[in-house]
Design a protein around this motif. Sequence first.
Motif, short mmCIF file in Angstrom:
data_model
loop_
_atom_site.label_atom_id
_atom_site.label_comp_id
_atom_site.label_asym_id
_atom_site.label_seq_id
_atom_site.Cartn_x
_atom_site.Cartn_y
_atom_site.Cartn_z
N ALA A 48 36.17 34.18 45.42
CA ALA A 48 37.27 33.76 44.55
C ALA A 48 36.81 32.56 43.72
N CYS A 49 37.05 32.62 42.43
CA CYS A 49 36.68 31.52 41.54
C CYS A 49 37.96 30.95 40.92
N ILE A 50 38.32 29.74 41.33
CA ILE A 50 39.57 29.12 40.86
C ILE A 50 39.26 28.29 39.62
N VAL A 51 39.83 28.68 38.48
CA VAL A 51 39.53 27.98 37.22
C VAL A 51 40.67 27.06 36.79
N LYS A 52 41.80 27.11 37.52
CA LYS A 52 42.88 26.17 37.20
C LYS A 52 43.86 26.08 38.36
N PHE A 78 37.61 41.21 39.02
CA PHE A 78 38.91 40.98 38.37
C PHE A 78 38.84 39.59 37.72
N ILE A 79 38.85 39.52 36.41
CA ILE A 79 38.71 38.25 35.69
C ILE A 79 40.04 37.90 35.00
N GLY A 80 40.46 36.65 35.13
CA GLY A 80 41.68 36.20 34.45
C GLY A 80 42.95 36.73 35.08
N TYR A 81 42.89 37.02 36.39
CA TYR A 81 44.05 37.62 37.07
C TYR A 81 45.10 36.57 37.42
N HIS A 82 46.28 37.05 37.83
CA HIS A 82 47.41 36.17 38.13
C HIS A 82 48.17 36.73 39.32
N ASN A 83 49.05 35.92 39.88
CA ASN A 83 49.81 36.34 41.06
C ASN A 83 50.91 37.34 40.66
N ASP A 101 42.18 40.30 32.50
CA ASP A 101 43.51 39.91 32.05
C ASP A 101 43.39 38.51 31.44
N ILE A 102 44.49 37.99 30.92
CA ILE A 102 44.36 36.71 30.21
C ILE A 102 45.09 35.56 30.90
N GLU A 103 46.17 35.89 31.66
CA GLU A 103 47.01 34.81 32.21
C GLU A 103 46.22 33.88 33.12
N LEU A 150 34.76 40.00 43.13
CA LEU A 150 35.01 38.71 42.49
C LEU A 150 36.41 38.71 41.88
N VAL A 151 37.16 37.65 42.14
CA VAL A 151 38.49 37.49 41.55
C VAL A 151 38.56 36.08 40.95
N THR A 152 38.97 35.96 39.68
CA THR A 152 39.13 34.64 39.07
C THR A 152 40.57 34.44 38.60
N GLY A 153 41.00 33.18 38.63
CA GLY A 153 42.37 32.86 38.22
C GLY A 153 42.76 31.53 38.83
N ASP A 154 44.05 31.34 39.09
CA ASP A 154 44.49 30.08 39.70
C ASP A 154 44.43 30.19 41.24
N ALA A 155 44.80 29.10 41.90
CA ALA A 155 44.67 29.07 43.37
C ALA A 155 45.57 30.12 44.03
N GLU A 156 46.75 30.37 43.46
CA GLU A 156 47.66 31.36 44.02
C GLU A 156 47.08 32.77 43.90
N THR A 157 46.39 33.02 42.82
CA THR A 157 45.73 34.32 42.64
C THR A 157 44.64 34.50 43.69
N ALA A 158 43.90 33.43 43.94
CA ALA A 158 42.86 33.50 44.97
C ALA A 158 43.48 33.76 46.34
N ALA A 159 44.62 33.12 46.62
CA ALA A 159 45.29 33.34 47.92
C ALA A 159 45.79 34.78 48.01
#
Length: 277
Positions: free
Chosen positions: A174-178, A102-107, A9-11, A154-163
Amino acid sequence: MRKLYISADIEGCAGVASQHALAADRFEWQDARRWMTGEVVAAAEAALAHGFDEVLLVDGHGNGHNLLPDVMPDGVRLLRSWPRALLQMEGIDTPGIEAAFFIGYHNGAMGDGGILAHTYSSAAFRDLRLNGVSASEGYLNAALAGEFGVPVVLVTGDAETAADAKAYAPGAVACIVKQSVGFRAAAALTPREACAAISTAAASALTTPRPRPFRLEGPYRLEIDFSTRVAAEMAAYLPFIEQTGPCTVSAEFATMAALMRFISFLILFNPNGVVGL
Ligand SMILES: [Zn+2]
């Protein structure tokens, strides 16, 4: 042949901070699709370097034409465009897939914060609940992968996505990129730093013991809070759909695949033959 699956995903990609990055008619989309492509390539290259022969990569955002095929490494099979019965997880039923990224995921729409949080379509849905649990895209997609015995590693995204991922993939890396500053503001790694972090996280995900797939007990009850009353009213024309509130319907499915096909139908069906994403 060893196969890895990537749902992209992109968000949740570094750099993406607002709606201006999300659609082909917005000023930042051409940049955002490069950022998304870079992150996905970093993940795919890590898989190919760790013994996988093929990466089934699914472009799961917007028009389904975000990812740039020219820069994909050999061994990637890129699945694009719509409609697809299993949406962001099309092809997860392919035999022999060992694990999913899951790359570029969001909450999710009703999740606890996060950049651009929504569930599949903010225009259509206020919330989706699976067996009573408010579910993000990650939650529903992981439950579908689990039905086919595939763990999310593997899940990447913001901290909320990781949670959020703790609920459906507690054993994943979990890889937090922002860090989200709000719904449409974020402080991010640079694209190059994000790719390096994802490469390292992917390697770690593939060299540690595989977590168990996320399997939920069926049958699967889906409750949908639509954004409009008329959507709920019309969905309840279907004999297996019960309207349970002004904007809410409920239905039961024997499998997660059937449930996902129904969500796909709701988002993409157009009797004029034009798909509207
Ligand atoms: Zn998206």
